[in-house]
Design a protein around this motif. Sequence first.
Motif, PDB file in Angstrom:
ATOM      1  N   GLY A  16     -61.207  35.315-100.737  1.00  8.59           N
ATOM      2  CA  GLY A  16     -60.686  35.998 -99.539  1.00  8.59           C
ATOM      3  C   GLY A  16     -61.648  35.746 -98.230  1.00  8.59           C
ATOM      4  N   CYS A  17     -61.178  36.385 -97.197  1.00  5.21           N
ATOM      5  CA  CYS A  17     -61.929  36.275 -95.961  1.00  5.21           C
ATOM      6  C   CYS A  17     -63.113  37.030 -96.090  1.00  5.21           C
ATOM      7  N   ALA A  18     -64.068  36.932 -95.067  1.00  9.27           N
ATOM      8  CA  ALA A  18     -65.325  37.517 -95.180  1.00  9.27           C
ATOM      9  C   ALA A  18     -65.284  38.807 -94.269  1.00  9.27           C
ATOM     10  N   ASP A  19     -64.105  38.954 -93.566  1.00  7.44           N
ATOM     11  CA  ASP A  19     -63.803  40.039 -92.588  1.00  7.44           C
ATOM     12  C   ASP A  19     -64.045  41.534 -93.242  1.00  7.44           C
TER      13      ASP A  19
ATOM     14  N   ILE B 210     -56.395  34.300-106.522  1.00  6.87           N
ATOM     15  CA  ILE B 210     -55.555  34.571-105.638  1.00  6.87           C
ATOM     16  C   ILE B 210     -56.392  34.091-104.319  1.00  6.87           C
ATOM     17  N   VAL B 211     -55.884  33.214-103.351  1.00  7.63           N
ATOM     18  CA  VAL B 211     -56.166  32.873-101.941  1.00  7.63           C
ATOM     19  C   VAL B 211     -55.661  34.076-101.177  1.00  7.63           C
ATOM     20  N   THR B 212     -56.598  34.990-100.546  1.00  7.09           N
ATOM     21  CA  THR B 212     -55.698  36.001 -99.716  1.00  7.09           C
ATOM     22  C   THR B 212     -56.273  35.751 -98.311  1.00  7.09           C
ATOM     23  N   GLY B 213     -55.630  35.620 -97.345  1.00  8.47           N
ATOM     24  CA  GLY B 213     -55.768  35.475 -96.044  1.00  8.47           C
ATOM     25  C   GLY B 213     -55.249  36.705 -95.202  1.00  8.47           C
TER      26      GLY B 213
ATOM     27  N   TRP C   7     -51.699  34.916-100.926  1.00  5.83           N
ATOM     28  CA  TRP C   7     -51.308  36.242-100.440  1.00  5.83           C
ATOM     29  C   TRP C   7     -51.804  36.202 -98.889  1.00  5.83           C
ATOM     30  N   VAL C   8     -50.957  36.832 -98.141  1.00  3.35           N
ATOM     31  CA  VAL C   8     -51.632  37.368 -96.458  1.00  3.35           C
ATOM     32  C   VAL C   8     -51.379  38.805 -96.659  1.00  3.35           C
ATOM     33  N   TYR C   9     -52.529  39.565 -96.102  1.00  5.15           N
ATOM     34  CA  TYR C   9     -52.734  40.780 -96.047  1.00  5.15           C
ATOM     35  C   TYR C   9     -52.647  41.036 -94.542  1.00  5.15           C
ATOM     36  N   SER C  10     -51.783  42.352 -94.368  1.00  8.16           N
ATOM     37  CA  SER C  10     -51.569  42.666 -92.783  1.00  8.16           C
ATOM     38  C   SER C  10     -52.621  43.970 -92.577  1.00  8.16           C
TER      39      SER C  10
ATOM     40  N   ILE D 178     -49.750  43.446 -98.498  1.00  7.47           N
ATOM     41  CA  ILE D 178     -49.815  42.315 -98.833  1.00  7.47           C
ATOM     42  C   ILE D 178     -48.391  41.478 -98.870  1.00  7.47           C
ATOM     43  N   SER D 179     -48.523  40.312 -98.383  1.00 13.33           N
ATOM     44  CA  SER D 179     -47.200  39.542 -98.473  1.00 13.33           C
ATOM     45  C   SER D 179     -47.487  38.336 -99.506  1.00 13.33           C
TER      46      SER D 179
END
Length: 222
Positions: A52-55, A105-108, A191-194, A200-201
């Motif tokens: 995932g992102c470090a955000d 899972i790659v999650t953006g 996946w992409v998280y809003s 999650i989409s």
Amino acid sequence: MCATKLTHDTSHITYDSLLEGNKQFVADTLQEDPLYFEKLANGQTPPVLWIGCADSRVPANQITNTNPGEIFVHRNIANMVIHTDMNMLSVLDYAVNVLKVKHVIVTGHYGCGGVLAAMTHKQFGLIDNWLRHIKDVYRVHSKELNAIEDEGKRGDRLVELNVIENVSNLCKTSIVQNAWQNGQDLHVHGWVYSLATGVISDMNVSANNNSKMDEVFRFEEQ
Ligand code: ZN
């Protein structure tokens, strides 16, 4: 979760408050389950690797309602899978070959600062070398992206395409290809998280074999 009411003011978070917070966490956890730490210290068998992102707003456990011990996590700026990143490759190798995770899972996430920065022409310093990988994603999909007039929507689409490309990068690694050749039950997903809705989409790019992979990337059987 400690704070139900979110505030952008983080001035109450100090070095000392983190250690105080830890004391509270230990006390609360032990009250609920006196054997919690004893059990957790016995080992980990997470079925999932999260890239995932470090955000700070996208913590793997909270947004999937999971607990410590349930997700093995690797995070970097803009959830990248870079072919030569020894850090990511080491995590992936350990997750696949030792922990035998079933899912990677790659999650953006929409509004990703790394992805948005890569869309600009500004220099940001050292990080430009990292962001260039995202510019490569843009280049590959420039026709589609340039046709999107709204900058916000274009950014959202680049976030999605970046996840899709990084899932593809993941599949190309010898680690994942060898696991598949060995008959390991391993699924990769994007996946992409809003941030705006918490939802999650699924990018619907899941794979558990190399059938969709370009020929040139396929390794022959070992
Ligand atoms: Zn991000």
